[in-house]
Structure formats: C-alpha cells, structure tokens
Design a protein around this motif. Structure first.
Motif, mmCIF file in Angstrom:
data_model
loop_
_atom_site.group_PDB
_atom_site.id
_atom_site.type_symbol
_atom_site.label_atom_id
_atom_site.label_comp_id
_atom_site.label_asym_id
_atom_site.label_seq_id
_atom_site.Cartn_x
_atom_site.Cartn_y
_atom_site.Cartn_z
ATOM 1 N N UNK A 78 -15.750 1.117 20.212
ATOM 2 C CA UNK A 78 -15.670 1.186 21.489
ATOM 3 C C UNK A 78 -14.589 1.573 22.453
ATOM 4 N N UNK A 79 -15.223 2.408 23.271
ATOM 5 C CA UNK A 79 -13.855 2.973 23.884
ATOM 6 C C UNK A 79 -13.828 1.762 25.255
ATOM 7 N N UNK A 80 -14.067 0.968 25.676
ATOM 8 C CA UNK A 80 -13.307 0.279 26.527
ATOM 9 C C UNK A 80 -12.007 -0.585 26.125
ATOM 10 N N UNK A 81 -11.454 -0.472 25.246
ATOM 11 C CA UNK A 81 -10.269 -1.045 25.093
ATOM 12 C C UNK A 81 -8.971 -0.129 25.173
ATOM 13 N N UNK A 82 -8.821 0.143 26.267
ATOM 14 C CA UNK A 82 -7.451 1.271 26.528
ATOM 15 C C UNK A 82 -6.450 0.838 26.404
ATOM 16 N N UNK A 83 -6.070 -0.579 25.402
ATOM 17 C CA UNK A 83 -4.796 -0.314 24.650
ATOM 18 C C UNK A 83 -5.232 -0.963 23.758
ATOM 19 N N UNK A 84 -6.029 0.067 22.974
ATOM 20 C CA UNK A 84 -6.553 -0.030 21.632
ATOM 21 C C UNK A 84 -5.178 1.110 20.469
ATOM 22 N N UNK A 85 -4.416 0.995 20.015
ATOM 23 C CA UNK A 85 -3.904 2.443 18.889
ATOM 24 C C UNK A 85 -5.690 3.119 18.796
ATOM 25 N N UNK A 86 -6.162 4.234 19.049
ATOM 26 C CA UNK A 86 -6.852 5.004 17.996
ATOM 27 C C UNK A 86 -6.235 6.379 17.240
ATOM 28 N N UNK A 87 -7.186 5.698 15.957
ATOM 29 C CA UNK A 87 -6.650 6.922 14.534
ATOM 30 C C UNK A 87 -8.162 7.587 14.417
ATOM 31 N N UNK A 88 -7.599 9.624 14.398
ATOM 32 C CA UNK A 88 -8.537 10.025 14.653
ATOM 33 C C UNK A 88 -8.212 10.761 13.190
ATOM 34 N N UNK A 89 -9.756 10.930 12.315
ATOM 35 C CA UNK A 89 -9.780 11.150 10.996
ATOM 36 C C UNK A 89 -10.280 11.923 11.191
ATOM 37 N N UNK A 90 -10.324 12.869 9.584
ATOM 38 C CA UNK A 90 -11.733 13.541 8.517
ATOM 39 C C UNK A 90 -12.134 12.635 7.588
ATOM 40 N N UNK A 91 -13.128 11.383 7.734
ATOM 41 C CA UNK A 91 -12.836 10.818 6.170
ATOM 42 C C UNK A 91 -13.649 11.342 5.096
ATOM 43 N N UNK A 92 -13.386 12.490 3.962
ATOM 44 C CA UNK A 92 -13.916 12.982 3.606
ATOM 45 C C UNK A 92 -12.650 13.223 2.483
ATOM 46 N N UNK A 93 -11.925 12.522 2.338
ATOM 47 C CA UNK A 93 -10.824 13.355 1.748
ATOM 48 C C UNK A 93 -9.668 11.755 0.807
ATOM 49 N N UNK A 94 -10.481 11.399 0.157
ATOM 50 C CA UNK A 94 -9.940 10.732 -0.579
ATOM 51 C C UNK A 94 -8.563 10.451 -1.279
ATOM 52 N N UNK A 95 -7.733 10.260 -1.856
ATOM 53 C CA UNK A 95 -7.740 8.278 -1.548
ATOM 54 C C UNK A 95 -6.927 8.476 0.191
ATOM 55 N N UNK A 96 -6.954 9.154 1.390
ATOM 56 C CA UNK A 96 -6.686 9.393 2.021
ATOM 57 C C UNK A 96 -6.867 8.779 3.606
ATOM 58 N N UNK A 97 -8.866 9.103 3.407
ATOM 59 C CA UNK A 97 -9.276 8.395 4.326
ATOM 60 C C UNK A 97 -10.796 9.190 3.840
ATOM 61 N N UNK A 98 -11.899 7.723 3.149
ATOM 62 C CA UNK A 98 -12.634 7.783 2.959
ATOM 63 C C UNK A 98 -13.874 7.059 3.269
ATOM 64 N N UNK A 101 1.938 -3.756 18.285
ATOM 65 C CA UNK A 101 0.873 -5.346 18.330
ATOM 66 C C UNK A 101 0.128 -5.353 19.410
ATOM 67 N N UNK A 102 -0.502 -3.659 19.095
ATOM 68 C CA UNK A 102 -1.683 -2.907 19.765
ATOM 69 C C UNK A 102 -3.031 -3.092 18.573
ATOM 70 N N UNK A 103 -4.357 -3.520 19.227
ATOM 71 C CA UNK A 103 -5.843 -3.640 18.103
ATOM 72 C C UNK A 103 -5.752 -2.154 17.942
ATOM 73 N N UNK A 104 -6.762 -1.845 16.354
ATOM 74 C CA UNK A 104 -6.578 -0.600 16.215
ATOM 75 C C UNK A 104 -7.720 -0.301 16.031
ATOM 76 N N UNK A 105 -8.520 1.111 15.949
ATOM 77 C CA UNK A 105 -9.599 1.755 16.164
ATOM 78 C C UNK A 105 -9.858 3.293 15.286
ATOM 79 N N UNK A 106 -10.488 3.849 14.531
ATOM 80 C CA UNK A 106 -10.859 4.550 14.042
ATOM 81 C C UNK A 106 -11.783 5.722 13.911
ATOM 82 N N UNK A 107 -12.062 6.580 14.138
ATOM 83 C CA UNK A 107 -12.980 7.768 14.452
ATOM 84 C C UNK A 107 -12.783 8.687 13.262
ATOM 85 N N UNK A 108 -14.550 9.393 12.504
ATOM 86 C CA UNK A 108 -14.065 10.905 11.733
ATOM 87 C C UNK A 108 -14.868 11.649 12.711
#
Ligand code: GLN
Length: 245
Positions: free
Chosen positions: A18-38, A60-67
């Motif tokens: 969710x967008x609420x965690x301002x101190x999360x480290x947010x990763x952005x990717x494109x998940x059709x690229x095995x084995x790097x992201x799938x 020391x921060x939480x993590x999230x990921x979106x494609x």
C-alpha cells in the motif's frame, strides 16, 4: 485502461505494498523477465527482488515491490513513485542522463532468438526482417540504431517469442537470460551468441549519494558472500521449472 488499472491494483495488493508506508523502500520492476523478476503465482520474485530487499535490510527499512511495463520503470523513480528501479536494466549513456546507476551486478548482453529451420548467420541477416523486441529495451535500441529499422514491439520477451512461433516476426532480440528461458522446451528455436555487451545495475533518482552508497555497498557484499551467485542459480532453476509446467 480499465484492464491496466485492475492489473496495477492487483500488483499493489499482491505484493503487500500500500502507499501508506512512507519509509518503505519501494522497488519498481517489470515482472516478465525471468530469472531477474517473474511471478511465482501472484508474488513477484527473482534475483533483482532479492538485491533490492537486501538494500532495504541494510537501510533498516521495510520493502515493497510493484510491477509496471518496462517503459514505465525508469520514469517511476524519476517521479519519486518508487525508490529503486531494478528490472535487468542495462546501464546506457542515454539513461545516465536521467537517473543515477549503481555499480553493475551482472555482465550480460542481448542475443537473437531464431527458428532452427531458418538459422542465424550474423547481424547482416537481420536487415529488413521483421524483428520482435520488448518495447523500451536495449533490444529495441539495437534495431533502431544498428539495423536502422523499426522493430515490432511487444510487452515481454515471451510475447515476442509467441509472435516468432506464429510467424508474425522472423527473429526476436532479447537479453540472454529471458531468451534462454523462452526457448526452453521449444525444440524448433535456438539462440545466438551475444550481439552486444551490457551490464545490469539499479537505477535511482539523481542526487541521492547516500542511497547510492548503500546500494553499492550491498552489491559488493552480496557478490563477496556468495548470495548473488546463489540467487542467480536458484532463480534460474525455479524459472526454468515454471516453464516446464
Ligand atoms: N536489459 C534490457 C534493457 O535494459 C532489457 C531489460 C528488460 O526488458 N527488463 O533495456
């Protein structure tokens, strides 16, 4: 449009970001690229996800990921929607104008996927042919700049390979690892040697020396302690197995 919105929502829910965690480290990717992201079911997994998770841990921060589509990955860090762009992104001079890159974590390159019945004799053979590429990638740049022609754009290496199999394109150009994954279990297809030499790195919005330092230190650590090599082996095996299903 509606479809896209639903896909984006699904991606956001499924990776628990969710967008609420301002101190999360947010990763952005494109998940059709095995084995790097799938996708493992609905979860985004892969080598790049582990690298970015390790960066978040170091900070020391939480993590999230979106494609999102590959075209939108770098714009997402420029706009501040995400912190880390990692999607098998090749360091290029053009991209360096807009983002800062970490130290590289993999040496790689692009290859030609071709039908064994047609064969591949060299780049000359590609001139004037219909060539499938994923939009926004260095494969697209290769067709535009080296072959001086328009490619047939798709949203993923797998989609380009489907076009090759059905005869809508005559060759496909893609990064070697997703290319290998695509031709697995396809006895009629083969891949060439590298036609370029490239390096993957993490891209971030310009002007964040501390974040860049943390990423570079993380990359040095995961290279030195064997984690990166293990992720490469494990996710390559997992992506290959998914192909077998
Ligand atoms: N390495 C290629 C690039 O950066 C392709 C990356 C991808 O499709 N995820 O353009």
């Amino acid at each position: 449009m509606k479809k896209l919105a639903i896909a984006a929502l699904a991606a956001a829910v499924l990776c628990g970001c969710s967008d609420s965690g301002a101190d999360k480290v947010k990763m952005i990717t494109e998940a059709t690229f095995p084995p790097y992201e799938f996708l493992r079911g609905h979860e985004i997994v892969g080598i790049d996800v582990e690298i970015c998770r390790a960066v978040a841990q170091k900070l020391g921060r939480e993590f999230s990921c979106e494609t999102v589509d590959f075209d939108s990955v770098i714009p997402a860090v420029i706009s501040g929607k995400a912190d880390l762009a990692a999607a098998g992104i090749t360091i290029t001079e053009d991209r360096k104008k807009n983002v800062d890159f970490s130290v590289p974590y993999v040496k790689t390159g692009i290859v030609v996927i071709y039908k064994k019945s047609v064969g591949f004799t060299g780049a000359e053979q590609l001139k004037g042919k219909k060539i499938g590429v994923q939009g926004g990638t260095t494969s697209e740049t290769y067709v535009l700049n080296e072959l001086k022609q328009e490619p047939e754009r798709s949203r993923s290496p797998a989609e380009s390979v489907a076009a090759l199999k059905s005869g809508r394109v005559e060759f496909v150009i893609a990064d070697i690892d997703p290319a290998k994954n695509c031709v697995k279990g396809e006895p009629d297809l083969a891949i060439s040697d590298f036609i370029t030499s490239e390096e993957y790195a993490i891209a971030i919005k310009k002007g964040q020396p501390e974040l860049l330092k943390a990423i570079n230190e993380t990359i040095a650590e995961i290279k030195a302690d064997g984690r990166l090599a293990k992720w490469i082996a494990d996710y390559t095996a997992e992506a290959d197995k998914l192909k077998d299903k």
